[in-house]
Every structure is written in C-alpha cells, then in structure tokens.
Design a protein around this motif. Structure first.
Motif, PDB file in Angstrom:
ATOM      1  N   MET A  70       0.832  -1.199   0.000  1.00  9.61           N
ATOM      2  CA  MET A  70       0.000   0.000   0.000  1.00  9.61           C
ATOM      3  C   MET A  70       0.867   1.249   0.000  1.00  9.61           C
ATOM      4  O   MET A  70       1.949   1.265   0.594  1.00  9.61           O
ATOM      5  N   THR A  71       0.387   2.290  -0.633  1.00  6.02           N
ATOM      6  CA  THR A  71       1.112   3.556  -0.623  1.00  6.02           C
ATOM      7  C   THR A  71       0.822   4.309   0.665  1.00  6.02           C
ATOM      8  O   THR A  71      -0.163   4.039   1.368  1.00  6.02           O
ATOM      9  N   LEU A  72       1.697   5.263   0.974  1.00  8.24           N
ATOM     10  CA  LEU A  72       1.483   6.078   2.169  1.00  8.24           C
ATOM     11  C   LEU A  72       0.172   6.850   2.082  1.00  8.24           C
ATOM     12  O   LEU A  72      -0.530   7.029   3.086  1.00  8.24           O
ATOM     13  N   ARG A  73      -0.151   7.305   0.856  1.00  8.24           N
ATOM     14  CA  ARG A  73      -1.407   8.047   0.680  1.00  8.24           C
ATOM     15  C   ARG A  73      -2.614   7.156   0.985  1.00  8.24           C
ATOM     16  O   ARG A  73      -3.574   7.587   1.630  1.00  8.24           O
ATOM     17  N   ALA A  74      -2.566   5.905   0.535  1.00  7.26           N
ATOM     18  CA  ALA A  74      -3.673   4.988   0.789  1.00  7.26           C
ATOM     19  C   ALA A  74      -3.827   4.726   2.285  1.00  7.26           C
ATOM     20  O   ALA A  74      -4.948   4.717   2.824  1.00  7.26           O
ATOM     21  N   ILE A  75      -2.701   4.539   2.962  1.00  6.36           N
ATOM     22  CA  ILE A  75      -2.744   4.325   4.409  1.00  6.36           C
ATOM     23  C   ILE A  75      -3.326   5.551   5.106  1.00  6.36           C
ATOM     24  O   ILE A  75      -4.179   5.440   6.002  1.00  6.36           O
ATOM     25  N   TRP A  76      -2.869   6.727   4.699  1.00 11.69           N
ATOM     26  CA  TRP A  76      -3.363   7.973   5.286  1.00 11.69           C
ATOM     27  C   TRP A  76      -4.882   8.090   5.139  1.00 11.69           C
ATOM     28  O   TRP A  76      -5.585   8.449   6.089  1.00 11.69           O
ATOM     29  N   LEU A  77      -5.399   7.762   3.953  1.00  7.04           N
ATOM     30  CA  LEU A  77      -6.831   7.862   3.727  1.00  7.04           C
ATOM     31  C   LEU A  77      -7.599   6.906   4.635  1.00  7.04           C
ATOM     32  O   LEU A  77      -8.665   7.260   5.169  1.00  7.04           O
ATOM     33  N   HIS A  78      -7.068   5.707   4.838  1.00  5.26           N
ATOM     34  CA  HIS A  78      -7.768   4.732   5.665  1.00  5.26           C
ATOM     35  C   HIS A  78      -7.736   5.081   7.153  1.00  5.26           C
ATOM     36  O   HIS A  78      -8.544   4.553   7.922  1.00  5.26           O
ATOM     37  N   GLU A  98     -14.887   8.409   0.785  1.00  2.00           N
ATOM     38  CA  GLU A  98     -15.781   8.212  -0.352  1.00  2.00           C
ATOM     39  C   GLU A  98     -15.307   7.121  -1.291  1.00  2.00           C
ATOM     40  O   GLU A  98     -16.118   6.347  -1.818  1.00  2.00           O
ATOM     41  N   ALA A  99     -13.993   7.031  -1.510  1.00  7.24           N
ATOM     42  CA  ALA A  99     -13.457   6.034  -2.444  1.00  7.24           C
ATOM     43  C   ALA A  99     -12.296   5.307  -1.773  1.00  7.24           C
ATOM     44  O   ALA A  99     -11.140   5.701  -1.925  1.00  7.24           O
ATOM     45  N   PRO A 100     -12.565   4.249  -1.009  1.00  6.09           N
ATOM     46  CA  PRO A 100     -11.501   3.566  -0.263  1.00  6.09           C
ATOM     47  C   PRO A 100     -10.473   2.916  -1.195  1.00  6.09           C
ATOM     48  O   PRO A 100     -10.858   2.167  -2.103  1.00  6.09           O
ATOM     49  N   PRO A 101      -9.179   3.186  -0.996  1.00  3.75           N
ATOM     50  CA  PRO A 101      -8.157   2.501  -1.784  1.00  3.75           C
ATOM     51  C   PRO A 101      -8.108   1.020  -1.395  1.00  3.75           C
ATOM     52  O   PRO A 101      -8.502   0.657  -0.276  1.00  3.75           O
ATOM     53  N   PRO A 102      -7.641   0.152  -2.300  1.00  4.38           N
ATOM     54  CA  PRO A 102      -7.487  -1.273  -1.960  1.00  4.38           C
ATOM     55  C   PRO A 102      -6.563  -1.452  -0.762  1.00  4.38           C
ATOM     56  O   PRO A 102      -5.653  -0.650  -0.546  1.00  4.38           O
ATOM     57  N   VAL A 103      -6.811  -2.505   0.007  1.00  7.75           N
ATOM     58  CA  VAL A 103      -6.019  -2.735   1.221  1.00  7.75           C
ATOM     59  C   VAL A 103      -5.238  -4.040   1.104  1.00  7.75           C
ATOM     60  O   VAL A 103      -5.594  -4.928   0.324  1.00  7.75           O
ATOM     61  N   ASP A 104      -4.166  -4.125   1.874  1.00  4.68           N
ATOM     62  CA  ASP A 104      -3.436  -5.383   2.024  1.00  4.68           C
ATOM     63  C   ASP A 104      -3.020  -5.529   3.483  1.00  4.68           C
ATOM     64  O   ASP A 104      -3.438  -4.750   4.342  1.00  4.68           O
ATOM     65  N   ARG A 105      -2.202  -6.534   3.756  1.00  4.73           N
ATOM     66  CA  ARG A 105      -1.821  -6.844   5.141  1.00  4.73           C
ATOM     67  C   ARG A 105      -1.117  -5.681   5.838  1.00  4.73           C
ATOM     68  O   ARG A 105      -1.126  -5.597   7.073  1.00  4.73           O
ATOM     69  N   THR A 106      -0.556  -4.777   5.052  1.00  2.00           N
ATOM     70  CA  THR A 106       0.121  -3.611   5.637  1.00  2.00           C
ATOM     71  C   THR A 106      -0.811  -2.854   6.577  1.00  2.00           C
ATOM     72  O   THR A 106      -0.401  -2.400   7.665  1.00  2.00           O
ATOM     73  N   LEU A 107      -2.070  -2.733   6.178  1.00  2.00           N
ATOM     74  CA  LEU A 107      -3.014  -1.946   6.970  1.00  2.00           C
ATOM     75  C   LEU A 107      -3.271  -2.592   8.335  1.00  2.00           C
ATOM     76  O   LEU A 107      -3.483  -1.886   9.330  1.00  2.00           O
ATOM     77  N   PHE A 108      -3.254  -3.907   8.381  1.00  2.00           N
ATOM     78  CA  PHE A 108      -3.410  -4.599   9.660  1.00  2.00           C
ATOM     79  C   PHE A 108      -2.291  -4.202  10.622  1.00  2.00           C
ATOM     80  O   PHE A 108      -2.544  -3.900  11.788  1.00  2.00           O
TER      81      PHE A 108
END
Length: 291
Positions: free
Chosen positions: A1-9, A71-81
């Motif tokens: 996941m990108t830092l931006r995706a993590i930030w959004l989540h 509004e538009a959740p980026p795809p997630v992977d194990r990083t987010l856990f």
C-alpha cells in the motif's frame, strides 16, 4: 500500500466529528485543571485510538464503495493490519504516561472494535447488537473514560461516592447521539453490506426507518440537554449552533421520503459535518466560559 492509501484509511478528519463526546465530558464540573494533560488525552483518542480502529475495520471489510469518512476507499493489504496494531501500541504507550486506568480503557475499546470487525466474531453482522454496542462505546464509554481520566476518578469514586446526576445524564446523551447518527452513516452502504452478508442496523430499519430513528433519538437527546442545562442559556445556544444540521437533516429526510436513493454518501457526510461542527463549537464555547 502507498502512504497516501494508508493515510486515507486512517480517516483522521472523521475523528473531528467524534470530538464532541470528549469535549462534552470536559465541560463537567469541577473542570479542567491540567490543560496539557487534557490535550494529550484528546490526541491519543482521536489521532491514535480511533484511527487504529478505522484501519482494522478497513482491513477486514475491504470496502470498494463509500464508507464512513471515505468516499473512495483505496485497496487494502496486510500492511493496513500492521498499521492498526502499531497505532494501538502507540496509544497504549502514550496512555501509560497518563495512568494505568487509561491503558485499560484503550485495551477494552480496542478489543471491542476488533470483535466488531474480525471475521471470526464480526459483531457488525448482528444489527441490534452492533448498533447498541457501537453507540455505547463511541458515546457513553468514551464520555465516561474522558471524564474519569481527566478528573482522576476511579470506578469506586464513580459508582460508590459520586453523586453527579449530570454525569449519568451526559453518558446517556452521548449514547443517544451515536444511536441517532451511526445508522445514517450506513445508509449508503446497503448494497455492499448485503454482498458480504452483513445485516447492519440501517439495512434492518430500511432507508426511511434509519431517518425516523435519527429523529427519535435526537429528540430524546434534545430533551436530555434541556434537563442537563435546566433550560438556561447554554441550551438555547446549543440549539442555535446545531440548527443548520437539524435543518439539513429535515431537508434530507424529505428528499429520502421522495426517493430513497437521495441518501448517498455526500448527503450523509454533510449532515455529519454540520451537526459535528455545531456541537464542537458549542462545547468549545462552554469550555472557554468555564475556564
């Protein structure tokens, strides 16, 4: 996941709309004597505890459509856990600088949110239980936690020696507000929740029922505030500052009655913003007044 995706989540901006619960607790007597401690507690809750729960929920839900505060959740992977686990660890470490009781509160809140989302338990699939528990934890539990930590009150003090009627009423009001608004944040997720087999409280109530519930619970909350402030000027100030949110909710309810599809993400978020900022401004004024 990108830092931006993590930030959004992390959904940090949405924490602002949960802030009124803590601010409300801070307005109770005898008031705040250590403002640095108070700010530290608010930061732990809103920058670490809530985002830890959000990222855990996002990892297990893997939403593709709009979710609460995103509004538009980026795809997630194990990083987010692991981000979720890291945030919770930081919250526990930071909470230890306050006291052990705060650490216990964080552990209890985190455990519940894991039970809410994790596939092996998933309280989210049980509509009434999830509605009542989310409202209790994000409302009354956080309200009591904030008051107890900032006032150095133990459970013994709270349940044995405390005679504050306002504390119990504030706990109830905080819970009622979440009971009202939590289903509204699910109202645009019916299709996605159905695809995962999650019968949320909003799906159970239906779109119109979700808005009827919001009005009933908000009316009960308003009566609670009337009693809490004994009909004095703070009550009328609160009414004035929350009027934009109430008017928007009325207009949205009318539109939803004509066309249930009007209950989309942006409409629900606008209602959340207006009511959240109205309450934030009100409680900040009350804090300034009591300082």
């Amino acid at each position: 996941m990108t830092l931006r995706a993590i930030w959004l989540h992390l959904r940090l901006p949405f924490s602002i709309y949960l802030l009124p619960v803590c601010l409300f607790a801070m307005t109770l007597r005898p008031g705040i004597t250590d403002w640095w401690r108070a700010i530290w507690v608010l930061l732990i809750i809103h920058v670490l505890v809530y985002p830890a729960a959000n990222t855990f929920n996002s990892y297990y839900d893997k939403d593709e459509g709009s979710v609460n505060g995103l509004e538009a959740p980026p795809p997630v992977d194990r990083t987010l856990f692991w981000v979720s686990m890291g945030l919770e660890a930081l919250a526990l470490l930071a909470g230890a600088f306050i006291n052990v009781q705060f650490v216990v509160f964080i552990l209890v809140y985190g455990a519940f949110m894991k039970c809410y989302s994790h596939t092996s338990i998933r309280i989210k699939k049980r509509p009434i239980a999830s509605w009542l528990l989310i409202s209790t934890f994000q409302g009354g539990f956080v309200f009591l936690m904030t008051y107890m930590i900032l006032q150095n009150v133990t459970f013994y003090d709270l349940f044995v020696t405390s005679s504050q009627i306002g504390l119990g009423l504030g706990t109830l009001i905080s819970t009622l507000n979440i009971l009202a608004l939590y289903p509204v944040t699910q109202v645009y997720q019916h299709a996605e929740d159905a695809s995962r087999g999650d019968l949320t409280i909003s799906r159970l109530m239906g779109v119109r029922g979700t808005f009827i519930n919001a009005w009933v619970c908000l009316l009960a909350s308003g009566v609670g505030f009337l009693i809490f402030y004994e009909g004095t000027w703070p009550f009328f100030l609160m009414i004035a500052l929350t009027t934009p949110g109430v008017v928007y909710l009325a207009a949205l309810t009318y539109r939803v009655w004509q066309n249930p599809a009007a209950a989309d993400y942006r409409a629900a978020m606008w209602m959340t913003r207006l009511t959240g900022w109205g309450m934030n401004i009100f409680f900040l004024i009350m804090l300034a007044y009591k300082s």
